[in-house]
Design an enzyme around this catalytic site. Sequence first.
Site, PDB file in Angstrom:
ATOM      1  N   LYS A 241       0.816  -1.212   0.000  1.00  0.00           N
ATOM      2  CA  LYS A 241       0.000   0.000   0.000  1.00  0.00           C
ATOM      3  C   LYS A 241       0.848   1.259   0.000  1.00  0.00           C
ATOM      4  CE  LYS A 241      -4.038  -2.156   2.099  1.00  0.00           C
ATOM      5  NZ  LYS A 241      -4.906  -1.916   0.943  1.00  0.00           N
TER       6      LYS A 241
ATOM      7  N   LYS B 122      -8.206  -9.847  -5.204  1.00  0.00           N
ATOM      8  CA  LYS B 122      -9.306  -9.837  -4.250  1.00  0.00           C
ATOM      9  C   LYS B 122     -10.325  -8.760  -4.621  1.00  0.00           C
ATOM     10  CE  LYS B 122      -8.848  -7.905  -0.273  1.00  0.00           C
ATOM     11  NZ  LYS B 122      -8.407  -7.520   1.082  1.00  0.00           N
TER      12      LYS B 122
ATOM     13  N   LYS C 268     -12.872  -2.611  -2.254  1.00  0.00           N
ATOM     14  CA  LYS C 268     -13.500  -1.299  -2.347  1.00  0.00           C
ATOM     15  C   LYS C 268     -12.628  -0.308  -3.102  1.00  0.00           C
ATOM     16  CE  LYS C 268     -15.671  -1.582   2.250  1.00  0.00           C
ATOM     17  NZ  LYS C 268     -15.678  -0.934   3.587  1.00  0.00           N
TER      18      LYS C 268
END
Length: 419
Positions: A188, A283, A286
């Site tokens: 990230k 995956k 969102k």
Amino acid sequence: MGRALLSHFLIVSNSSPRLVSSLKCRSRGGLPSKYCKTPGLIRQNRNLATHNGCVFRCYCNVSLSEPTAPVASSSSVKKRIVSGVQPTGSIHLGNYLGAIKNWIALQNSYETLFFIVDLHAITLPYDTQQLSKATRETAAIYLACGIDNSKASVFVQSHVRAHVELMWLLSSATPIGWLNKMIQFKEKSLKAGGENVGVALLTYPVLMASDILLYQSDFVPVGEDQKQHLELTRELAERVNYLYGGRKWKKLGGQGGAIFKVPEPLIPPVGARVMSLTDGLSKMSKSAPSDQSRINLLDPKDVIANKIKRCKTDSSAGLEFDNLERPECNNLLSIYQVISGKTKGEVAEECQNMNWGTFKPLLTDALIEHLHPIQVRYEEIMSDSAYLDKVLADGVAKAADIADATLNNVYQAMGFLRR
């Protein structure tokens, strides 16, 4: 839990589980080896590393050959489970099947606390105008999906101040090397711009540990991408227990013994990791730029139908599970299995000779039928602000009682002047 709090959790089975957890470590200096471990992965993962002259070896195994939901205690005191989901973006099918749907079964047998992890939602840039609204919407979805506030406590993470206080106390005992090894931080931080990333992205696993340890949790439902973080939580609990618990705590007037329970993982054999509709190897998320990649729980019927119609498939004949060369096929069959409530064998037999033109309408109808009652109930809850406010207030009152007791013990064991 966007990212769920250890909480892409669980398909729960009625059969007896096997939950095996073992930790071994050797050290040549510093703390006793039992409390010097570097966090490893939970399932059949063996890591060897060195730090300050110590050699660390961790073995932590959870058998997935049997369902891993623990058997509820026959005593009057129920075991405790905690989990939560971030209020960022729209709650999607992955959040629901990997976490929320399974909470409904857990709340019947365990003491359960389910919260909206709004503090985790600010580790990356976010819309301040939407955070409060999204928090209420997420709470409403919990209830619409079947969480019963007479059985489970539903509350907002930031409403219990002890989460942040305990995080700071735990940070003092967390080696920076443990956090630097977190896979999600590496991934990230690269996406978010490297050196411009806020420190919260590095330290949020400590907040996650606080979320769990604060409530003396017995079990934590976890998904594939959160196993490493739970292992850090377990290691941190053992480290704090060693540094400040036992006789040291008793000499300060405390009860002695362990300060924290060391939580055990719950890992489901299926449904923990729902994949993207546009890439069966990624995956469902969102944060994915394309809304086409996910089914949101509040998507209208026509949107669901269009997303399934356009989702990525392959040109192979027939449909089958577990073919590594057909990840999209396995993902769509797995979604159908969980949504329909059928067994894997039943779905395999039903769909083995189908083509995509036959299967996609079948999956679409199953999704619409399953999600429609949730959408209706959600609208009812959102139209009754007083009811939602009361649920959250009741939940935070119960959660705060547990959290404050733990926090007071930690302050005492760490030598702070008593309030």
